[in-house]
Structures are given as C-alpha cells and as structure tokens.
Design a protein around this motif. Structure first.
Motif, PDB file in Angstrom:
ATOM      1  N   LEU A  21       6.338  -0.238  -2.990  1.00 54.52           N
ATOM      2  CA  LEU A  21       6.752   0.413  -1.746  1.00 54.52           C
ATOM      3  C   LEU A  21       7.549   1.690  -2.024  1.00 54.52           C
ATOM      4  CD1 LEU A  21       7.779  -2.708   0.391  1.00 54.52           C
ATOM      5  CD2 LEU A  21       5.727  -1.282   0.622  1.00 54.52           C
ATOM      6  N   THR A  22       8.378   1.634  -3.072  1.00 50.29           N
ATOM      7  CA  THR A  22       9.155   2.833  -3.440  1.00 50.29           C
ATOM      8  C   THR A  22       8.225   3.968  -3.842  1.00 50.29           C
ATOM      9  OG1 THR A  22      10.997   1.450  -4.201  1.00 50.29           O
ATOM     10  CG2 THR A  22      10.925   3.750  -4.971  1.00 50.29           C
ATOM     11  N   ILE A  23       7.231   3.650  -4.664  1.00 46.41           N
ATOM     12  CA  ILE A  23       6.292   4.689  -5.108  1.00 46.41           C
ATOM     13  C   ILE A  23       5.483   5.224  -3.941  1.00 46.41           C
ATOM     14  CG2 ILE A  23       4.218   5.097  -6.500  1.00 46.41           C
ATOM     15  CD1 ILE A  23       5.394   3.184  -8.576  1.00 46.41           C
ATOM     16  N   MET A  24       5.026   4.348  -3.035  1.00 49.04           N
ATOM     17  CA  MET A  24       4.260   4.805  -1.870  1.00 49.04           C
ATOM     18  C   MET A  24       5.100   5.733  -0.981  1.00 49.04           C
ATOM     19  SD  MET A  24       1.111   3.730  -1.790  1.00 49.04           S
ATOM     20  CE  MET A  24       1.129   4.093  -3.555  1.00 49.04           C
ATOM     21  N   LYS A  73      -6.759   4.581 -11.922  1.00 49.10           N
ATOM     22  CA  LYS A  73      -6.344   3.697 -13.016  1.00 49.10           C
ATOM     23  C   LYS A  73      -5.838   2.336 -12.538  1.00 49.10           C
ATOM     24  CE  LYS A  73      -5.244   7.322 -16.330  1.00 49.10           C
ATOM     25  NZ  LYS A  73      -4.223   7.893 -17.237  1.00 49.10           N
ATOM     26  N   ASN A  74      -5.571   2.203 -11.208  1.00 46.37           N
ATOM     27  CA  ASN A  74      -5.098   0.930 -10.626  1.00 46.37           C
ATOM     28  C   ASN A  74      -3.827   0.408 -11.298  1.00 46.37           C
ATOM     29  OD1 ASN A  74      -7.195   0.766  -8.748  1.00 46.37           O
ATOM     30  ND2 ASN A  74      -8.570  -0.141 -10.290  1.00 46.37           N
ATOM     31  N   SER A  75      -2.988   1.324 -11.755  1.00 44.13           N
ATOM     32  CA  SER A  75      -1.761   0.912 -12.460  1.00 44.13           C
ATOM     33  C   SER A  75      -0.733   0.350 -11.508  1.00 44.13           C
ATOM     34  CB  SER A  75      -1.168   2.105 -13.202  1.00 44.13           C
ATOM     35  OG  SER A  75      -2.098   2.623 -14.126  1.00 44.13           O
ATOM     36  N   LEU A  76      -0.824   0.685 -10.216  1.00 44.35           N
ATOM     37  CA  LEU A  76       0.196   0.245  -9.264  1.00 44.35           C
ATOM     38  C   LEU A  76      -0.024  -1.189  -8.777  1.00 44.35           C
ATOM     39  CD1 LEU A  76       0.526   3.442  -7.032  1.00 44.35           C
ATOM     40  CD2 LEU A  76       1.786   2.839  -9.100  1.00 44.35           C
ATOM     41  N   LEU A  77      -1.206  -1.732  -8.994  1.00 50.44           N
ATOM     42  CA  LEU A  77      -1.510  -3.070  -8.478  1.00 50.44           C
ATOM     43  C   LEU A  77      -0.701  -4.155  -9.170  1.00 50.44           C
ATOM     44  CD1 LEU A  77      -5.385  -2.783  -8.076  1.00 50.44           C
ATOM     45  CD2 LEU A  77      -3.620  -2.562  -6.305  1.00 50.44           C
ATOM     46  N   SER A  78      -0.216  -3.862 -10.353  1.00 49.48           N
ATOM     47  CA  SER A  78       0.539  -4.872 -11.099  1.00 49.48           C
ATOM     48  C   SER A  78       2.039  -4.779 -10.889  1.00 49.48           C
ATOM     49  CB  SER A  78       0.230  -4.747 -12.596  1.00 49.48           C
ATOM     50  OG  SER A  78       0.602  -3.450 -13.060  1.00 49.48           O
TER      51      SER A  78
END
Length: 414
Positions: free
Chosen positions: A366-369, A354-359
């Motif tokens: 970084l926290t999510i990764m 979904k590419n939701s993290l690119l925004s």
C-alpha cells in the motif's frame, strides 16, 4: 648705376617725344588750310573726305589700279590734274586728322610708355626672383629627398620591430593559454572558457607558421574536444538538477561553438536508463525494495522538476532578452510527452512486469502504491500528459495482489 638697356629706353622715349612735338608744330601750321577750297574746283575739304570710297580705307587698297579703273573714256589733262590735286588734298587731310588724334591722346600715350617702362623693370625683377626661387627649390628638393629617404628607412625599421613585438606578444599569450583555460574549467566558468579557447585557437591560426607553437596548438585542439565532452556531461547533469546560472552559461558555450541543435530526447532516454539501472540492481532484494523505489522516485522527480524549471527559464529569458536559445526551447518542450512516456514504460517494466510487489506485506504494498500514485500525479501535472495505461496496469496488479492476499488469509483460517 643704370644699365645699357635703361639708357636705350630713355633715348627712345626722348626721340618719340621729339617727334610728337614736331607733329604738333605741323598741325598748328596745317590748321590754316582747314575747310579751304581747292583752286579750280568747288569742292571743300569736307566734300573731299566724304567723297572718298570705302575701299580707300582698306588694308590692301591699290590706288593706281583704282585710279585706272575709275577713269572715264573721254579723259583730258584737266581731269587728271583735278584728280591728283583732290587725292593729294585727301591724304593731307587724313594725315592731319590722324596727327590730331595722336596729339589729343599724347598724355595718355606718354603715361602708357612710362607704365611699359615700369613693367619692363618689374619683369626683370620677376625673372631674377624666379631664377633665385628655382635655385632655392632645387636645393630644398635635394635636402628633402635625403631627409625623406632617411625617414622612410626609419619608418620601415620601426614597422618591422613593431611586427616582431606583436608576434612575440602573441606567442607569449598563446604559450600561457593552456594554464588559463585549465583554470577557467576548474572554476566551472564554461562560457568564459569556451570564448577564451576559441580566441586562442584563432590566434594560433595566425601564428601557425611558427613551429614552436605546434605543441600548444595540438593541446588546445584536444582541449576543444574535451570541452565539448564536458559541456555535454554538464548539460546532462543540469537536466537532472537544474541551475539557472550554470544552464545559461552552458547554453552560451554551445552557442559560441555553433552547436545549438541537440538531441535532447536521446539525452533524457540515457538519463532514465541510468536511473532505472541503478534501481534494478537492488530491486530484487526484498529488504531493499522500498528504499530502492523511494530513491528511484526521488531521482525521477528531480528530472521532472528540472524539466519544468528549464521550460519556465526559457519562457522568462525570451521575454526579457531574445530568442537566442529558441532551438533548445523547442526541443525541451517537444520532449515533454516522450519523457513522461519513457518514464511510464520503465516503471511498468520494473513494478508490473517483474511482479516483485506481489510478495510484499500489505503495508509495504500500500505504501508503494501510494508513492506511485503521487508520483503519477506529479508527472501528469509537470508534463501535461495523462498516464492511463500505467494506471490500468497498476489497477490489475492491485487486483491480483488482493486476490492472492484474500486467498492466503482464507487458507490460514482453515
């Protein structure tokens, strides 16, 4: 007072004793010619006895025929007189010997007659007692038959009333079954509830000829279906939040129902779909993206930790008890790799596709990764399976994000 038979026996005994006395007297007189020679012959008494042929002592001996057959051809008057004299003397000698034997055994003979007389009286007494006993037995037989009929009738009535009481007791127990079963379900005692329900259904099967119990039977049959649904739902919840005592209780219930073979892989897929569906609703909202992922990772960690706890529980249980739940253990162990594979696919569909993290801002990204990497380490450890594919995709996502981030910063500097 003696009977006529007793007097007759005494008289016969008297005559026998008198005859014996006469025989003794005759023997005393006959003893004078013992071992004398016959006139006109040289034969003694012993010679005459020895010369008698063996046929002379046989039962069917005919003296006339024997005498005629043994006569010589040149017979004369003196021969005939001699033969007659010797044979008469032989008869006298044999009679003498016989009478002497009788005299010698006289005392035993008299004693035997006395014993015979006593036995005769005993036989009369015995015959009287037998007759009296027969009469008593006949009377007792009639009384016992009457009492036996009465006891049999009483036994049949008692047995009949016992069956009625047992039947009424079973009906009472069956009528209270629904309330007891409902109470056990409310207390979450699945094993006891299952055992109780199966026992009551078996009892109702015995009482199926009672129309009044058809409603209860139908209600318990419906309860059995509801119980299976509750067990499935409880088992599904325990795969997410493991509880050893409840888990064992549920497995015992499945065992009693004969449903130990379960499609655990499909249940895990359903659990994951529900978890990811809840997350996907709020995933598109930027302000809720971080909290949504945290809730998702927490949910997935609960599933993974419960999965590992269940495997450990089966290992400990089989060491201490038996392999009663071995089918479930095998299914759980075989589902480890498929569970971890399904989790990775669902994560990639949300985070990467979904590419939701690119925004996101760089701090959020970084926290999510960091959360994702920590979660992947936990999953690899618990499921003993690698996650190379999702890591490659995350690496590509990170490269794309930082390329966009640098491009954005360069444009800002212009």
């Amino acid at each position: 007072m003696e009977s006529h038979d007793d007097l007759g026996e005494d008289y016969n005994l008297y005559r026998l004793m008198q005859a014996t006395n006469q025989t003794q007297h005759y023997l005393q007189e006959s003893d004078t010619f013992k071992n004398q020679k016959l006139p006109g012959t040289s034969s003694t008494d012993e010679d005459i006895i020895k010369n008698l042929p063996s046929l002379f002592y046989s039962q069917n001996f005919d003296p006339i025929a024997y005498f005629l057959e043994s006569m010589p051809d040149d017979i004369d008057y003196d021969y005939i007189v001699k033969e007659i004299t010797e044979k008469d003397r032989a008869i006298e000698l044999l009679t003498f010997k016989h009478s002497k034997l009788v005299t010698q055994n006289y005392d035993s003979f008299v004693q035997g007659l006395v014993e015979v007389q006593k036995i005769g009286k005993d036989l009369q007494t015995t015959a009287y007692l037998c007759q009296t006993t027969r009469d008593s037995i006949s009377s007792m037989k009639k009384e016992m038959f009457s009492e036996a009929i009465s006891m049999l009738s009483l036994y049949q009535k008692t047995h009949f009333y016992k069956k009625i009481l047992e039947c009424l007791t079973k009906i009472k127990i069956a009528s209270e079954s629904w309330l007891i079963f409902k109470d056990l379900l409310e207390q979450k005692k699945m094993d006891e509830a299952t055992l109780f329900l199966l026992e009551r259904l078996s009892l109702l099967k015995e009482l199926q000829h009672h129309p009044s119990l058809s409603t209860i039977n139908q209600k318990l049959q419906n309860s059995l279906s509801s119980l299976k649904i509750i067990l499935d739902q409880t088992f599904k919840e325990l795969l997410i939040h493991h509880d050893s005592s409840k888990y064992q209780d549920v497995l015992y219930s499945y065992h009693k129902l004969g449903q130990m073979k379960m499609n655990i892989g499909a249940i895990y897929c359903e659990i994951l779909r529900e978890g990811f569906y809840k997350c996907s609703i709020d995933f598109g909202k930027k302000d809720q993206l971080l909290s949504c992922l945290l809730n998702l990772f927490e949910y997935l960690c609960d599933v993974l930790f419960s999965h590992a706890s269940i495997i450990n529980w089966h290992s400990d249980y089989e060491k201490e008890s038996s392999d009663l739940f071995s089918l479930v253990r095998v299914e759980i162990q075989n589902s480890s790799s498929s569970l971890w594979c399904e989790i990775q696919q669902q994560l990639m569909s949300i985070i990467i596709t979904k590419n939701s993290l690119l925004s996101l801002e760089i701090e959020q990204f970084l926290t999510i990764m960091d959360f994702v990497n920590q979660f992947l380490e936990i999953g690899e450890e618990l499921c003993e399976s690698r996650s190379d594919i999702i890591k490659q995709n995350l690496r590509k996502l990170s490269q794309t994000y930082f390329m966009n981030f640098h491009q954005q910063k360069l444009e800002e500097l212009k």
